[in-house]
Design a protein around this motif. Sequence first.
Motif, PDB file in Angstrom:
ATOM      1  N   ILE A  71       0.868  -1.181   0.000  1.00 42.60           N
ATOM      2  CA  ILE A  71       0.000   0.000   0.000  1.00 42.60           C
ATOM      3  C   ILE A  71       0.904   1.230   0.000  1.00 42.60           C
ATOM      4  N   VAL A  72       0.743   2.069  -1.037  1.00 44.51           N
ATOM      5  CA  VAL A  72       1.563   3.291  -1.164  1.00 44.51           C
ATOM      6  C   VAL A  72       0.720   4.397  -1.772  1.00 44.51           C
ATOM      7  N   GLY A  73       1.146   5.628  -1.552  1.00 41.70           N
ATOM      8  CA  GLY A  73       0.505   6.759  -2.223  1.00 41.70           C
ATOM      9  C   GLY A  73       0.821   6.708  -3.721  1.00 41.70           C
ATOM     10  N   LEU A  74      -0.123   7.214  -4.533  1.00 41.36           N
ATOM     11  CA  LEU A  74       0.128   7.275  -5.975  1.00 41.36           C
ATOM     12  C   LEU A  74       1.371   8.127  -6.260  1.00 41.36           C
ATOM     13  N   ASP A  75       1.638   9.127  -5.394  1.00 44.17           N
ATOM     14  CA  ASP A  75       2.837   9.962  -5.560  1.00 44.17           C
ATOM     15  C   ASP A  75       4.103   9.102  -5.553  1.00 44.17           C
ATOM     16  N   VAL A  76       4.149   8.149  -4.631  1.00 45.88           N
ATOM     17  CA  VAL A  76       5.323   7.269  -4.506  1.00 45.88           C
ATOM     18  C   VAL A  76       5.416   6.336  -5.714  1.00 45.88           C
ATOM     19  N   LEU A  77       4.267   5.848  -6.130  1.00 50.81           N
ATOM     20  CA  LEU A  77       4.223   4.928  -7.274  1.00 50.81           C
ATOM     21  C   LEU A  77       4.680   5.613  -8.561  1.00 50.81           C
ATOM     22  N   GLU A  78       4.302   6.869  -8.728  1.00 50.49           N
ATOM     23  CA  GLU A  78       4.712   7.607  -9.932  1.00 50.49           C
ATOM     24  C   GLU A  78       6.193   7.984  -9.862  1.00 50.49           C
ATOM     25  N   GLU A  79       6.687   8.209  -8.641  1.00 56.29           N
ATOM     26  CA  GLU A  79       8.087   8.616  -8.503  1.00 56.29           C
ATOM     27  C   GLU A  79       9.031   7.417  -8.593  1.00 56.29           C
ATOM     28  N   TYR A  80       8.581   6.256  -8.092  1.00 57.16           N
ATOM     29  CA  TYR A  80       9.414   5.044  -8.098  1.00 57.16           C
ATOM     30  C   TYR A  80       8.662   3.920  -8.799  1.00 57.16           C
ATOM     31  N   PRO A  81       8.443   4.028 -10.114  1.00 53.68           N
ATOM     32  CA  PRO A  81       7.630   3.024 -10.807  1.00 53.68           C
ATOM     33  C   PRO A  81       8.375   1.698 -10.927  1.00 53.68           C
ATOM     34  N   ASN A  82       7.614   0.617 -11.063  1.00 53.88           N
ATOM     35  CA  ASN A  82       8.214  -0.711 -11.224  1.00 53.88           C
ATOM     36  C   ASN A  82       7.370  -1.496 -12.207  1.00 53.88           C
ATOM     37  N   THR A  83       8.017  -2.039 -13.221  1.00 51.92           N
ATOM     38  CA  THR A  83       7.256  -2.663 -14.302  1.00 51.92           C
ATOM     39  C   THR A  83       6.623  -3.998 -13.887  1.00 51.92           C
ATOM     40  N   HIS A  84       7.036  -4.565 -12.737  1.00 50.77           N
ATOM     41  CA  HIS A  84       6.436  -5.835 -12.308  1.00 50.77           C
ATOM     42  C   HIS A  84       5.308  -5.624 -11.305  1.00 50.77           C
ATOM     43  N   VAL A  85       4.867  -4.378 -11.187  1.00 48.21           N
ATOM     44  CA  VAL A  85       3.842  -4.027 -10.201  1.00 48.21           C
ATOM     45  C   VAL A  85       2.556  -3.607 -10.907  1.00 48.21           C
ATOM     46  N   LEU A  86       1.425  -4.094 -10.410  1.00 46.70           N
ATOM     47  CA  LEU A  86       0.119  -3.680 -10.915  1.00 46.70           C
ATOM     48  C   LEU A  86      -0.587  -2.861  -9.849  1.00 46.70           C
ATOM     49  N   GLN A  87      -1.270  -1.803 -10.292  1.00 49.17           N
ATOM     50  CA  GLN A  87      -2.088  -1.031  -9.363  1.00 49.17           C
ATOM     51  C   GLN A  87      -3.464  -1.681  -9.381  1.00 49.17           C
ATOM     52  N   VAL A  88      -3.921  -2.246  -8.255  1.00 50.72           N
ATOM     53  CA  VAL A  88      -5.165  -3.018  -8.314  1.00 50.72           C
ATOM     54  C   VAL A  88      -6.358  -2.368  -7.609  1.00 50.72           C
ATOM     55  N   ALA A  89      -6.128  -1.344  -6.772  1.00 47.10           N
ATOM     56  CA  ALA A  89      -7.279  -0.644  -6.174  1.00 47.10           C
ATOM     57  C   ALA A  89      -6.871   0.731  -5.666  1.00 47.10           C
ATOM     58  N   ASP A  90      -7.834   1.646  -5.758  1.00 53.59           N
ATOM     59  CA  ASP A  90      -7.695   2.941  -5.094  1.00 53.59           C
ATOM     60  C   ASP A  90      -8.350   2.778  -3.734  1.00 53.59           C
ATOM     61  N   LEU A  91      -7.596   2.931  -2.652  1.00 55.44           N
ATOM     62  CA  LEU A  91      -8.146   2.661  -1.313  1.00 55.44           C
ATOM     63  C   LEU A  91      -8.779   3.907  -0.690  1.00 55.44           C
ATOM     64  N   ASN A  92      -8.686   5.038  -1.389  1.00 56.64           N
ATOM     65  CA  ASN A  92      -9.448   6.216  -0.966  1.00 56.64           C
ATOM     66  C   ASN A  92      -9.111   6.769   0.397  1.00 56.64           C
ATOM     67  N   PHE A  93      -7.860   6.695   0.790  1.00 58.75           N
ATOM     68  CA  PHE A  93      -7.421   7.459   1.969  1.00 58.75           C
ATOM     69  C   PHE A  93      -6.065   8.093   1.650  1.00 58.75           C
ATOM     70  N   ALA A  94      -5.533   8.869   2.596  1.00 57.92           N
ATOM     71  CA  ALA A  94      -4.264   9.602   2.391  1.00 57.92           C
ATOM     72  C   ALA A  94      -4.340  10.480   1.135  1.00 57.92           C
ATOM     73  N   HIS A  95      -5.507  11.141   0.971  1.00 54.55           N
ATOM     74  CA  HIS A  95      -5.668  12.025  -0.183  1.00 54.55           C
ATOM     75  C   HIS A  95      -4.738  13.233  -0.056  1.00 54.55           C
ATOM     76  N   CYS A  96      -4.110  13.609  -1.142  1.00 54.87           N
ATOM     77  CA  CYS A  96      -3.271  14.799  -1.169  1.00 54.87           C
ATOM     78  C   CYS A  96      -2.989  15.153  -2.626  1.00 54.87           C
ATOM     79  N   ARG A  97      -2.249  16.229  -2.834  1.00 54.16           N
ATOM     80  CA  ARG A  97      -1.907  16.646  -4.197  1.00 54.16           C
ATOM     81  C   ARG A  97      -0.419  16.929  -4.264  1.00 54.16           C
ATOM     82  N   VAL A  98       0.189  16.608  -5.395  1.00 52.72           N
ATOM     83  CA  VAL A  98       1.554  17.055  -5.656  1.00 52.72           C
ATOM     84  C   VAL A  98       1.405  18.355  -6.434  1.00 52.72           C
TER      85      VAL A  98
END
Length: 222
Positions: A71-98
């Motif tokens: 479980i990570v923020g989308l900010d972290v996922l976009e900054e440290y992407p990994n091609t063997h990782v799938l995003q499978v759900a938006d858990l709808n907490f820790a909302h913020c904006r970059v």
Amino acid sequence: MSYHNVTIAIAKGRIMEGTRSLWQQKGLPWPVDEDSRQLWFAPENERPGVLIARARDIPTLVGLGIADLGIVGLDVLEEYPNTHVLQVADLNFAHCRVVLAGQKNQWPVGPTRIATKYQRIAQNYFNVHRHPVEILPLSGSLELAPVIGLAPYIVDIVDTGNTLRQHHLIEITTILKSSARLIANQSHWRTKPEVEQVRRTLKNDDSPMDSSANFGPKGSIL
Ligand code: PRT
Ligand code: MG
């Protein structure tokens, strides 16, 4: 369904707090003793094991299959992407904006310096806008950079905006809207049914999932 075969990686802080409340809402036993310095909480029949790591390392750990899920923020996922990782759900907490912020509500004119810990997100954003920038990597106290003359602009996380206001900074534009995402190791997602079951439990989703689901170009089933 038992989850004794599943491990999920999370980071301390906001993500752990949100994950604990989600576990409580879904009736999953919370295995983490938050007073201990232990980093690994072994699975028992009714619960997934929990691995505690730095947020930026979670895509790597999940990509390698050390953890099945993370479980990570989308900010972290976009900054440290990994091609063997799938995003499978938006858990709808820790909302913020970059956001891009500065001392005036004005987009940079000409080449400029941007202080940030989101080097990739910031560079991509300015590449798309074909605007020359020098990225100054900083790991904390970003809001100080314009005040002490390090860089006129910052790219940083904002939630309420209080921290920016306290430093007399103005939000110029939102680069990315973020919330906590459930990520899965791509091959474990396809081969371990318990991994998909954790997603269903967290999302209250009982619909059958086509095992040949099309994950889309960006490795996402959202
Ligand atoms: O400390 P470390 O670098 O290890 O991790 P971290 O600081 O990123 O961890 P944590 O727990 O603070 O945040 C984890 C995740 O929560 C981030 O990756 C985001 O996805 C999400 N999140 C949600 C936030 C915030 N809201 C947030 N407000 N992360 C950080 N902040 C910071 C922000 O940078 C600002 O300095 O909190 C401060 C207060 O924000 P305002 O706008 O409410 O004043
Ligand atoms: Mg922090």
